[in-house]
Write an enzyme that holds these catalytic residues in place. Structure first.
Site, PDB file in Angstrom:
ATOM      1  CB  SER A 140      -0.467  48.190 -21.516  1.00  0.00           C
ATOM      2  OG  SER A 140      -0.506  48.684 -20.191  1.00  0.00           O
ATOM      3  CE1 TYR A 153      -5.585  47.399 -20.991  1.00  0.00           C
ATOM      4  CE2 TYR A 153      -3.638  47.420 -19.585  1.00  0.00           C
ATOM      5  CZ  TYR A 153      -4.375  47.960 -20.629  1.00  0.00           C
ATOM      6  OH  TYR A 153      -3.891  49.055 -21.309  1.00  0.00           O
TER       7      TYR A 153
END
Length: 276
Positions: A140, A153
């Site tokens: 990501s 995350y």
């Protein structure tokens, strides 16, 4: 070696979003796809949409035995595994550092970093013996820049990138390539899940994300699952046979930052500023 069309691919998190788009694209191009997820309804639908080329397996990516079984099932059914796509994900809670519980941190790492490790580990177990194979880990932009995801995350997605590099170095002499794809703002269900939405509200949130992303990055539209799937399809194919240890960022220019827009001269003149 997996040709542009064909091969046997195992995809985690294949029931929706980037995973589903990847399964559908590879299936259309002739691959046999083992779709894995914990969402049995959606996962089964994706597999069935591929006709005889898709098969669904219930896999909890936090359980090593589930991931090992998915790889073994592909071997039993099709005789080999050409590619494994470690895509399963969760956003986790957006909150301040002092409010992050150890349980939340561990749960995020389990679904993201640990599952990528397990998928890479068990892919390597069979691919080294085969003498060929491709592994793609989905990271990501939160691994590259701050502000694009919660602390756990971003940290977990960054760990995936380093795992990709170190695994690529070990496995290259055995004919196994390991690469990563890093999506930017993509209109998928994961954002809604991160906000605690379900049902109709979750589906509506995807349209909201799509609208919001139109002005969020230089390319004025939201990313779609198919955008990321195309990059994954390239990396698992023989077109990328000399590519390993790399990270393809597919983010519409998001990580470039805002900066001066392409039409800055006209905009500056419009507000009475200097363009030279």
């Amino acid at each position: 070696m997996m040709e542009r069309n064909g091969g046997v691919v195992v995809v985690t998190g294949g029931a929706s979003g980037i995973g589903a788009a990847t399964c559908e694209l590879l299936g259309r191009r002739g691959s046999r796809v083992v779709v894995t997820d914990i969402d049995d309804v959606r996962g089964t639908a994706v597999a069935e949409s591929l006709g005889g080329r898709g098969e669904y397996l219930h896999v909890d990516v936090t359980r090593e035995q589930d991931i090992a079984a998915a790889i073994d099932t592909a071997i039993e059914r099709f005789g080999r595994v050409d590619a494994v796509v470690n895509n399963a994900g969760r956003v986790g809670a957006w909150t301040y550092l002092q409010d992050i519980t150890l349980e939340e941190w561990d749960a995020t790492f389990a679904v993201l970093a640990r599952s990528a490790f397990l998928g890479t580990k068990h892919a390597a177990r069979v691919m080294r013996e085969q003498g060929f194979g491709a592994i793609v880990n989905v990271s990501s932009v939160a691994a590259l820049r701050t502000g694009f995801g919660p602390h756990p995350y971003g940290a977990a997605k960054a760990a995936i990138l380093q795992l990709t590099r170190s695994a690529a170095r070990e496995l290259a002499p055995h004919g196994v390539r390991v690469n990563a794809v890093t999506p930017g703002g993509v209109a998928t269900r994961i954002q809604g899940h991160g906000a605690g939405l379900e049902g109709d509200a979750l589906d509506a949130s995807i349209d909201g994300v799509r609208r919001g992303l139109r002005t969020f990055q230089p390319i004025p539209r939201a990313g779609e699952g198919t955008d990321i799937a195309e990059a994954i399809a390239y990396l698992v194919s023989d077109a990328a046979s000399f590519v390993t240890g790399q990270n393809i960022v597919v983010d519409g220019g998001l990580t470039l930052g805002k900066g001066w827009p392409a039409n800055y001269r006209a905009e500056a003149e419009a507000v009475g500023g200097h363009s030279g």
